[in-house]
Design a protein around this motif. Structure first.
Motif, mmCIF file in Angstrom:
data_model
loop_
_atom_site.group_PDB
_atom_site.id
_atom_site.type_symbol
_atom_site.label_atom_id
_atom_site.label_comp_id
_atom_site.label_asym_id
_atom_site.label_seq_id
_atom_site.Cartn_x
_atom_site.Cartn_y
_atom_site.Cartn_z
ATOM 1 N N ASP A 194 0.819 -1.213 0.000
ATOM 2 C CA ASP A 194 0.000 0.000 0.000
ATOM 3 C C ASP A 194 0.852 1.263 0.000
ATOM 4 N N VAL A 195 2.123 1.133 0.406
ATOM 5 C CA VAL A 195 2.977 2.312 0.601
ATOM 6 C C VAL A 195 4.180 2.327 -0.343
ATOM 7 N N TYR A 196 4.727 1.133 -0.647
ATOM 8 C CA TYR A 196 5.970 1.049 -1.408
ATOM 9 C C TYR A 196 5.793 0.205 -2.667
ATOM 10 N N GLU A 197 6.801 0.292 -3.534
ATOM 11 C CA GLU A 197 6.862 -0.599 -4.688
ATOM 12 C C GLU A 197 7.406 -1.958 -4.236
ATOM 13 N N MET A 198 7.021 -3.021 -4.935
ATOM 14 C CA MET A 198 7.451 -4.360 -4.550
ATOM 15 C C MET A 198 8.978 -4.505 -4.632
ATOM 16 N N LYS A 199 9.589 -3.773 -5.578
ATOM 17 C CA LYS A 199 11.046 -3.869 -5.737
ATOM 18 C C LYS A 199 11.806 -3.281 -4.554
ATOM 19 N N ASP A 200 11.099 -2.568 -3.658
ATOM 20 C CA ASP A 200 11.757 -1.922 -2.510
ATOM 21 C C ASP A 200 11.950 -2.867 -1.320
ATOM 22 N N TYR A 201 11.546 -4.136 -1.454
ATOM 23 C CA TYR A 201 11.540 -5.046 -0.304
ATOM 24 C C TYR A 201 12.925 -5.179 0.338
ATOM 25 N N ALA A 202 13.961 -5.420 -0.467
ATOM 26 C CA ALA A 202 15.313 -5.604 0.085
ATOM 27 C C ALA A 202 15.780 -4.341 0.798
ATOM 28 N N LEU A 203 15.477 -3.185 0.226
ATOM 29 C CA LEU A 203 15.868 -1.908 0.831
ATOM 30 C C LEU A 203 15.162 -1.702 2.166
ATOM 31 N N LEU A 204 13.895 -2.084 2.237
ATOM 32 C CA LEU A 204 13.128 -1.936 3.483
ATOM 33 C C LEU A 204 13.641 -2.889 4.562
ATOM 34 N N GLN A 205 14.047 -4.110 4.151
ATOM 35 C CA GLN A 205 14.658 -5.036 5.113
ATOM 36 C C GLN A 205 15.921 -4.418 5.720
ATOM 37 N N TYR A 206 16.698 -3.772 4.852
ATOM 38 C CA TYR A 206 17.929 -3.122 5.309
ATOM 39 C C TYR A 206 17.604 -1.970 6.254
ATOM 40 N N ALA A 207 16.503 -1.257 5.987
ATOM 41 C CA ALA A 207 16.081 -0.163 6.864
ATOM 42 C C ALA A 207 15.733 -0.693 8.257
ATOM 43 N N VAL A 208 15.041 -1.834 8.324
ATOM 44 C CA VAL A 208 14.719 -2.449 9.623
ATOM 45 C C VAL A 208 16.007 -2.854 10.342
ATOM 46 N N TYR A 209 16.933 -3.437 9.587
ATOM 47 C CA TYR A 209 18.242 -3.818 10.155
ATOM 48 C C TYR A 209 18.939 -2.603 10.760
ATOM 49 N N ASN A 210 18.932 -1.477 10.047
ATOM 50 C CA ASN A 210 19.585 -0.261 10.547
ATOM 51 C C ASN A 210 18.910 0.286 11.792
ATOM 52 N N ILE A 211 17.581 0.179 11.857
ATOM 53 C CA ILE A 211 16.853 0.648 13.037
ATOM 54 C C ILE A 211 17.316 -0.130 14.266
ATOM 55 N N VAL A 212 17.454 -1.450 14.116
ATOM 56 C CA VAL A 212 17.924 -2.279 15.243
ATOM 57 C C VAL A 212 19.389 -1.962 15.556
ATOM 58 N N GLU A 213 20.203 -1.807 14.499
ATOM 59 C CA GLU A 213 21.632 -1.542 14.673
ATOM 60 C C GLU A 213 21.880 -0.255 15.466
ATOM 61 N N GLU A 214 21.034 0.759 15.250
ATOM 62 C CA GLU A 214 21.221 2.054 15.890
ATOM 63 C C GLU A 214 20.457 2.178 17.210
ATOM 64 N N PHE A 215 19.723 1.130 17.567
ATOM 65 C CA PHE A 215 18.930 1.181 18.797
ATOM 66 C C PHE A 215 19.847 1.023 20.004
ATOM 67 N N PRO A 216 19.702 1.876 21.042
ATOM 68 C CA PRO A 216 20.563 1.760 22.231
ATOM 69 C C PRO A 216 20.204 0.536 23.080
ATOM 70 N N THR A 217 21.030 -0.526 23.007
ATOM 71 C CA THR A 217 20.740 -1.763 23.747
ATOM 72 C C THR A 217 21.936 -2.247 24.560
ATOM 73 N N GLU A 218 22.906 -1.397 24.762
ATOM 74 C CA GLU A 218 24.117 -1.765 25.498
ATOM 75 C C GLU A 218 24.805 -2.969 24.847
ATOM 76 N N LYS A 219 24.671 -3.087 23.509
ATOM 77 C CA LYS A 219 25.375 -4.115 22.724
ATOM 78 C C LYS A 219 24.957 -5.556 23.056
ATOM 79 N N LYS A 220 23.810 -5.730 23.731
ATOM 80 C CA LYS A 220 23.388 -7.093 24.075
ATOM 81 C C LYS A 220 22.671 -7.787 22.923
ATOM 82 N N ILE A 221 22.067 -7.006 22.027
ATOM 83 C CA ILE A 221 21.291 -7.576 20.923
ATOM 84 C C ILE A 221 21.949 -7.190 19.601
ATOM 85 N N THR A 222 22.286 -8.188 18.810
ATOM 86 C CA THR A 222 22.953 -7.955 17.527
ATOM 87 C C THR A 222 22.009 -8.342 16.391
#
Length: 531
Positions: A194-222
């Motif tokens: 409803d929001v993105y093109e189907m070809k954007d799936y890999a890019l959106l997965q990477y965006a979720v990965y970056n959100i977790v990567e930048e989340f302050p978790t004291e390095k316990k969750i990778t």
């Protein structure tokens, strides 16, 4: 060589600037000279210079306005202004433009111009170096993602723990505690289309990965991007210092926060699968198999957060050609240019798959076959990225929505119609809900909940806005579809009634006669005679 454009309405001044310095010794190439701002715009567009030396007091379009236009065309162009006198108003505007210099013509010397050009060159070279560093940093980040994927693959394949730990430490993966928990985050593709093109799936997965990567978790969750499966989370904990309930609560709380951020910024939902056991590094392969198994077992489950059990769910198989009738209906939708028949066909496929609990892989293949067959029949362009998403869909509703979106876009292509804004957005939203639930009973309570409205208020509003009550509207909507289905010689009244959510044949016949003016059998006979 860097490119320079000279602009001044005084032709002798242009000639003076050209000869004032040795441009080639500064690695400069004069790509144009202009005494007119209009001509200068054409030259700029054609040559895309790196530096512009321009008089401020130009007729028609002054140098300041011209510079703003240049910046819109090429944001990193460097500007050097020339003027006959110092004006604080011009100085302020030059400052806003981040011009490299502001030179008084009467005080202009070769050295001053050289100094200004060198200042502009230093800025350009510093920016190029910065871009190279950014590109290098991005390459390193991409390589790190790939290396982390290789590390996780070694863990999931049960490779030597000592070697795996050494590998992980080099990648700064948190491995200091003896206990580990595993979870998988997958994008809900139904919310994505409803929001993105189907070809954007890999890019959106990477965006979720970056959100977790930048989340302050004291390095316990990778986080790890792992093939096309989604984003895996590896939670490293010390079981001796934390209770099981506390560990699970902390992990799920983190996942909930990530889901909210993804929803807020990416407008997407996540499917979450997690293993409830705390295990050693050498047993994570077992946790991975549990999650992999349950992503398939949860195909018919509506839950966004799912704990992976060890139990086994059995599924039914399907004979080849089990959805041939629905395929015919989709092809009829293209011939009649009626997208509602696509909704009806795929809703029926979802309903049958749900009732019979057909093996998920067979369901995905069936939906893919319907799309591929129709595309080949209509000679429309293939959407290979769509088929990859279909094979990777986590839930039945996702599979259905992906296939619907693809078929409707193919129909628009076949009709040479580009997607546009709905004439009545509110009614389109209501129609979309009816299409998605066409094989069910749709009431004003259902649609009011869907629109987050009070049912009584919605009923009054709909009657006032559209001149009929909502129940009549739904029946009329479905009877138009019923007529299209009954146009087919081999279609039975029982099947049409079932497809449109009427479990009682007599009731369907009564509703059809009320809104169409004739019984279904009489309508079918009349159509047959006309043909």
């Amino acid at each position: 060589m860097y490119k320079v454009l000279l602009i001044d309405d005084d032709v002798p001044m242009l000639q003076y600037l050209e000869k004032l310095i040795d441009w080639s010794s500064l690695q400069m190439e004069l790509v144009g000279q202009s005494f007119s701002s209009e001509i200068a715009l054409d030259i700029f567009q054609e040559t895309q210079p790196d530096i512009v030396v321009t008089d401020i007091g130009l007729p028609i379009i002054d140098g300041i306005q011209l510079a703003w236009t240049f910046r819109e065309m090429k944001p990193d162009v460097r500007i050097i202004f020339l003027t006959c006198y110092e004006d604080i108003h011009y100085l302020k505007q030059a400052f806003q433009l981040e011009a490299n210099d502001y030179l008084i013509k009467d005080e202009l010397t070769d050295q001053r111009l050289i100094d200004s050009i060198r200042k502009a060159l230093n800025w350009i070279e510093a920016r190029e170096t910065s871009q190279e560093r950014l590109a290098l940093k991005q390459d390193i980040q991409r390589n790190k993602v790939l290396l982390k994927e290789q590390f996780l693959e070694a863990v999931f394949k049960g490779k030597s723990e000592q070697d795996t730990r050494e590998f992980g430490k080099r990648l700064n993966v948190q491995l200091s505690h003896p206990g580990f928990r595993l979870a998988l985050l997958r994008l809900d593709m139904k919310s994505m289309v409803d929001v993105y093109e189907m070809k954007d799936y890999a890019l959106l997965q990477y965006a979720v990965y970056n959100i977790v990567e930048e989340f302050p978790t004291e390095k316990k969750i990778t986080p790890f991007l792992y093939h096309n499966e989604g984003v895996y989370l590896l939670y490293n904990i010390d079981p001796a210092s934390v209770g099981e309930d506390s560990m699970q609560g902390s992990f799920l709380s983190f996942i909930d926060e990530v889901s909210k951020i993804v929803k807020r910024y990416l407008k997407l939902n996540l499917w979450v699968y997690y293993c409830p056991d705390t295990v050693g590094l050498n047993c994570l392969d077992h946790s991975y198999r549990q999650i992999s198994r349950y992503t398939e077992q949860a195909y018919y489950s509506p839950q966004e957060l799912t704990q992976a059990p060890i139990r086994y769910v059995s599924y039914a198989t399907m004979e080849p050609g089990g959805f041939d009738k629905e395929l015919e209906l989709v092809q009829q939708a293209f011939k009649k240019e009626n997208p509602q028949l696509i909704d009806l066909a795929l809703s029926n496929m979802r309903k049958r798959a749900m009732e019979q609990r057909i093996l998920p892989s067979m369901v995905r293949e069936a939906f893919e076959a319907v799309v591929r067959s129709t595309v080949l029949e209509m000679h429309a362009p293939m959407m290979e990225h769509l088929y990859a998403l279909l094979k990777n869909s986590s839930h039945l509703e996702e599979t259905e929505q992906l296939a619907k979106t693809a078929l409707k876009r193919h129909l628009q292509y076949a009709l040479n119609v580009k997607p546009g804004k709905a004439k009545d957005p509110e009614l389109e939203k209501i129609n979309s809900y009816i299409d998605d639930h066409v094989c069910e009973t749709v009431t004003n309570v259902n649609i009011a909940n869907y629109l987050h409205l009070n049912p009584s208020y919605f009923s009054r509003y709909f009657k006032k806005r559209y001149g009929r009550n909502f129940t009549d509207y739904v029946h009329l909507y479905k009877m138009d579809l019923a007529k299209s289905l009954l146009d087919n010689p081999g279609e039975t009244m029982e099947n049409v009634a079932y497809s449109l959510g009427y479990s009682d044949r007599a009731y369907f016949s009564k509703v059809f006669k009320k809104y169409v003016g004739t019984s279904p059998s009489e309508y079918k006979q009349r159509i047959s005679k006309e043909k």
